[in-house]
Write an enzyme that holds these catalytic residues in place. Sequence first.
Site, PDB file in Angstrom:
ATOM      1  N   ARG A  19      71.720  33.955  87.760  1.00 36.80           N
ATOM      2  CA  ARG A  19      70.375  34.574  87.830  1.00 36.80           C
ATOM      3  C   ARG A  19      70.495  36.074  88.034  1.00 36.80           C
ATOM      4  NH1 ARG A  19      70.148  34.236  93.626  1.00 36.80           N
ATOM      5  NH2 ARG A  19      71.576  32.576  94.227  1.00 36.80           N
ATOM      6  N   ILE A  21      70.776  39.995  88.090  1.00 35.61           N
ATOM      7  CA  ILE A  21      71.502  41.003  87.315  1.00 35.61           C
ATOM      8  C   ILE A  21      72.606  40.346  86.479  1.00 35.61           C
ATOM      9  CG2 ILE A  21      73.075  42.981  87.554  1.00 35.61           C
ATOM     10  CD1 ILE A  21      71.342  43.812  90.041  1.00 35.61           C
ATOM     11  N   TYR A 147      77.206  44.610 104.313  1.00 38.92           N
ATOM     12  CA  TYR A 147      76.967  44.749 102.865  1.00 38.92           C
ATOM     13  C   TYR A 147      77.396  46.130 102.361  1.00 38.92           C
ATOM     14  CZ  TYR A 147      74.180  44.654  98.513  1.00 38.92           C
ATOM     15  OH  TYR A 147      73.758  44.701  97.207  1.00 38.92           O
TER      16      TYR A 147
END
Length: 241
Positions: A19, A21, A147
């Site tokens: 799904r 990008i 992240y």
Amino acid sequence: MNESTALTPRSVLVTGASRGIGAAIVADFVSAGHRVAGLSTSGTAPEGALGIACDITDPAQVEAAFTQAEEVNGPVEILVANAGITKDTLVLRMSEEDFAAVIEVNLVGAFRCAKRASKSMIRGRFGRLIFIGSVVGMQGSPGQVNYSASKAGLIGMARSLTRELGSRGVTANVVAPGFIETDMTGNLGESVVERYRSQIPAGRFGNTAEVSAAVSYLASDQAGYVSGVVLAVDGGMGMGN
Ligand code: NDP
């Protein structure tokens, strides 16, 4: 079509293909005529691609997925390390497990795939290693210590790979999206969305096709002299940084 714009059909492997990008990247490569394998834990990939179930945190699953992709499509010539997760929270609340889990998918998983892909790229004297980073890898972001560290790590990795493999016809680059409309950003509250949007010179979130177009360029034969760069696709948010 003249020689400089002719397309060489390649064997492509994209992680995180189910799904967002990754799916857009797969669809673009398929429609350009490449042979594409798409990895995700669910194993789904857009039509025309070989979908393979693979958790990139498991070395055995990565090895098996590459073997399966290569049996069908031939040695991987273009790798797009796109699979990524978030586990956002402020630093004092962030557990070591949440830090490590994000690094394991976003950075170690990308390393694992790049290492596996490099072998045949070196042998074939052609390769494109493309890592999907993020604007927050350069700018930082509150609540995203794990992240942003993982995305910053991809830049060092791509640049070291450029130095190691540059003379073998292999390039390594990072595409750094800003805010793109996908599941990952779909659960942000309206006030957060508004705050982010106000920081984007383009005045809007990006779409997956805009990220995919940057990937397609870096994967092309014409980009053979472009390596070690961070190509931001962020509506001007980071001014190239
Ligand atoms: P999504 O959450 O929409 O999709 C993530 C993809 O990664 C899915 O296909 C998922 O597949 C796959 N995935 C997650 N964990 C694993 C795993 N352990 N092994 C294999 N596949 C896995 O994310 P986006 O499309 O939004 O993001 C794609 C990339 O772009 C990520 O690296 C993200 O950090 C980066 N990015 C996104 C931005 C945005 O605004 N959306 C901004 C900047 C960067 P499945 O669940 O089926 O396993």
